[in-house]
Every structure is written in structure tokens, then in C-alpha cells.
Design an enzyme around this catalytic site. Structure first.
Site, short mmCIF file in Angstrom:
data_model
loop_
_atom_site.label_atom_id
_atom_site.label_comp_id
_atom_site.label_asym_id
_atom_site.label_seq_id
_atom_site.Cartn_x
_atom_site.Cartn_y
_atom_site.Cartn_z
CB SER A 45 2.88 94.52 -10.78
OG SER A 45 1.92 93.98 -9.91
CD GLU A 46 -2.41 97.77 -10.34
OE1 GLU A 46 -1.76 97.22 -11.26
OE2 GLU A 46 -3.63 97.61 -10.16
CG ASN A 47 2.18 95.22 -6.35
OD1 ASN A 47 2.03 95.07 -7.56
ND2 ASN A 47 2.80 94.33 -5.62
#
Lengths: 217, 215
Positions: A45-47
Site C-alpha cells: 500500500s503506497e501510503n
């Protein structure tokens, strides 16, 4: 199966045991539903974490744990949290095996447009530009046309997300692979003919000698 | 040295026209009380550097709705329609930056680097006006480092010295921004005594933090 289910199920077949995978918001997220239980796929998840799990029960929401769309999610055992620089070390640095994204337009040169429609919609690129540049394999999952209009073009006319980075396009009608010679039709939904798929596609498709049928059951 | 301040004391350092980095990702990890305090204070003409435009009623989106932002540098603004509205009317200048590029620009700003070379954005409008550099046959964009006057950070647990621990996905841009501003203010969900955060678990060392506010 409905159109989205056909696409998501077919995309899932591209994933392998041990892969690190980033799924875009929307249709790509559904791919997670079709991964065999005995296959170890890690979702990024890129966050800022790997080990993205399913949405939590309504009474177990933790707002310190959200996905890249800001929605509450869970983390599986073995997950790891990190900051945005490390997140994009993973993404841009070539440590993501497969990224699955939607598209507004793609073209026969492997170009992708999915982040803005000038004058209408400017949501921003988020992490998409980094993902398509950095991931080892870029799969576009989308409906073949938009309200009857072709989305697989000779040349994108919307602002690009990246040039020449697409490896594969999976729609409800067909599976296409990007090659040096152009877009090769490798699989077709048996409900359609090659002519019908070409008619719904502006780009010129190269028909594989080994054209297979998509599993739509 | 006492770094613990009241909300009012900390916010008194923020003035019209300043550049402010705001930590968080879609409001997760954003010090929400700082946003409310800035809305109440009414400072304007701000340049905001953040991952996204927040939501209209959550995160830094509140500052945009209240028309306090002159310029926004962010990677995604799709969940706050007010950003698009104010871009169309010309009230808000919004520069969209690929998320990984923004993270590296901020990291570079805090690390004493002039900028970074990234392949992201090559062949797109992102390259407009930027220097392109070919290295070993591959094309890169030169993206300059970013710094700010203020960084507003959200910390889950902060000790009285200023060591910060971030819970789960609240980390995101916070530790990067903590290195890249002249004045770093941490909104602490919980303040503990020095030594209560194990040194192994410190994610932003206290030396980066100027003020701590319990939020």
C-alpha cells in the site's frame, strides 16, 4: 461472472507465489478476491506498508491504519509499516513485482493515460507515475471500451501517466501483451470474435499464432 | 529545554504567506487540531506542501475550503473537490507532483541535497520546464529539493524531549517533513516521560523537533 469479475479473475492468474503486488483503487482491488489460499502474495500500500489485509469489521476500525484511498483496512501477520520514502524505494526501486492499474486510455506504444482529463477532472497522479515506471510488470485492468468508445488507441490523446511502460492489458473481451512489434492479442473471451475485439479497439491488434480462450466461468 | 507548548503558543509562530509542510496521508497522521487552530487563526496566503488535498471536512482540506491556501504542492487532490473548484477560479495555484518524487524532494530538502534524479514523469507533462539528464543510457528528471518554514507533524507517542513514535500507517510523510522545515511542531496524541519510548522504537529523533503540543 460480470465484466469486472471476469477481468479481476484473469488478472489474478498473472500473480505468482512470493510476488509483491500493488493494486490500484477500484477494479484492481477486486483481484485480491481471486488469489488461491495457498499462494503467498504480499500486497503493498503506497501510503506506507506491506501486508495489506481486507477491510475491517465495522466495530473494529482503526483510523491509524488506512489504504492509499484513505479507507480503513487491516494488516496481516508479517506486515511492515514504513514512511513514504521507503514506500517509494519499494515502488520505484523495482521491488514491486506487479502493479495493476485502471486506465482512461492506453495505446499500442505501451503508453498509459489515467490521471487527468484537462478541464474536467484533475485528481492528480498520486503514486501511479512511480508505480508504472518502477514495477517489474505493469498490468492495465479495465473495461475494453468507455460507453462504446475505444480506450485502446493508436496514440493516447490525454496527458500521459508514463510512456512505454505497459506490459499487459486485460479487459472483459481480451488479453493483450505489449511487444516491440505492437499489441498482441493472446487471449479472447469466447463470447466475442477477433473481428469484434478489433472493432472495439482503435489500435491494430497483432493476432497471436497461439490465440487462447479466456476463462469466463 | 522545555519543548512542550500550548496550542496557542505553537500556532503563534505561523504567519500569513508562510510555507508549511503538513504530514499525513488522506488525513491519516495529520495533526487535526492544528488544522482547526489554523482555520480559527485565519492565517492566509499559505503555501502548503502535503501528500494530498485532504477531505473538505478532514485534514488540511479544511484550510483550502476556508480559502487560506494560495499554493498547494501535492500528489493527489481528487477527494477534495474544493481544490478543483479553486483551481478553476484561479484562487488556488496547485502543483501536482508524483508521490514518490514529492517524498524524495522533501527527503532531499532535509538531507542537505540539492535535488534528486528520477525516471518518474519522463515523457509526461511533469517534465515540462525541468532539466533532463541522461545517465548510462537512461533518462531522468532533475527534481529540486523542497524545504519549508514550518512542518506540522502528527506523532502517536512523543516523549518530553521530542522523540517521536508513529503508529501504523500514520508514519507516511511525517518523518520526512520533520527533517525539512525551519520550525517543526509535533502534535502528540500522547506525551510520555523521557525514556518511556525505547530508543530502538524512536522514528524521528528529538533533535528534529522544536515544539511539542498535546492534541
Amino acid at each position: 461472472m460480470n465484466v469486472k469479475e471476469i477481468i479481476a479473475k484473469r488478472v489474478a492468474k498473472e500473480l505468482h507465489d512470493g510476488d509483491v503486488v500493488n493494486l490500484g483503487i477500484g477494479l484492481p482491488t477486486m483481484v485480491a478476491n481471486y488469489i488461491p489460499a495457498d499462494m503467498d502474495v504480499t500486497f503493498q500500500s503506497e501510503n506506507g506498508f506491506v501486508g495489506l489485509g481486507p477491510a475491517p469489521e465495522a466495530d473494529n476500525v482503526d483510523m491509524d491504519l488506512v489504504n492509499a484511498g484513505g479507507q480503513p483496512v487491516t494488516a496481516i501477520p508479517g506486515a511492515a509499516f514504513f514512511d513514504s520514502a521507503v514506500s517509494f524505494s519499494i515502488i520505484r526501486g523495482g521491488h514491486v513485482d506487479v502493479t495493476v492499474l485502471g486506465a482512461l486510455q492506453v495505446d499500442e506504444k505501451g503508453n498509459l493515460a489515467n490521471w487527468m482529463i484537462p478541464g474536467k477532472m484533475v485528481p492528480g497522479m498520486g503514486g501511479a507515475m512511480d508505480l508504472v515506471v518502477g514495477a517489474k510488470k505493469v498490468i492495465i485492468s479495465m473495461t475494453h471500451t468507455a460507453k462504446g468508445k475505444a480506450k485502446i488507441l493508436k496514440e493516447c490523446n490525454l496527458p500521459l501517466t508514463a510512456a512505454g511502460q505497459i506490459n499487459m492489458i486485460i479487459t472483459e473481451m481480451a488479453v493483450m501483451e505489449q511487444t516491440d512489434k505492437g499489441l498482441v492479442l493472446t487471449e479472447i473471451n469466447p463470447e466475442y470474435t477477433v473481428e469484434e475485439v478489433q472493432a472495439a479497439t482503435e489500435a491494430t491488434l497483432i493476432i497471436s499464432d497461439d490465440l487462447k480462450k479466456m476463462d469466463i466461468a | 529545554m522545555n519543548k512542550i507548548k500550548t496550542l496557542e503558543e505553537a500556532m503563534s509562530h505561523i504567519e500569513d504567506g508562510m510555507s508549511i509542510m503538513i504530514g499525513g496521508f488522506m488525513a491519516c497522521g495529520t495533526p487535526e487540531k492544528f488544522m482547526d487552530a489554523l482555520v480559527e487563526k485565519g492565517v492566509k496566503d499559505l503555501t502548503i506542501i502535503a501528500n494530498d488535498g485532504g477531505f473538505p471536512d478532514r485534514g488540511l482540506g479544511k484550510l483550502i475550503v476556508n480559502k487560506q491556501v494560495k499554493r498547494l504542492v501535492a500528489s493527489h487532490v481528487g477527494l477534495n473537490p474544493e481544490v478543483g473548484n479553486q483551481m478553476n477560479t484561479g484562487e488556488l495555484d496547485c502543483e501536482l507532483v508524483p508521490q514518490g518524487t514529492l517524498a524524495e524532494q522533501i527527503r532531499a530538502g532535509g538531507n542537505g541535497l540539492g535535488g534528486i534524479l528520477t525516471p518518474t514523469g519522463v515523457g509526461t507533462v511533469v517534465e515540462d520546464g525541468k532539466e533532463k539528464i541522461e545517465l548510462d543510457g537512461k533518462m531522468y528528471l532533475l527534481e529540486k529539493a523542497i524545504k519549508a518554514d514550518i512542518a506540522l507533524i502528527g506523532g502517536s507517542i512523543v516523549d518530553k524531549k521530542g522523540n517521536v513514535y508513529y503508529n501504523k500507517s500514520t508514519k507516511n510523510f511525517n518523518p520526512l517533513m520533520a527533517t525539512a522545515a525551519d520550525l517543526v511542531i509535533v502534535g502528540a496524541e500522547k506525551i510520555v516521560e523521557v525514556g518511556e519510548i525505547n530508543a530502538n522504537d524512536v522514528m524521528t529523533p528529538a533533535l528534529f523537533v522544536d515544539y511539542i503540543v498535546e492534541v
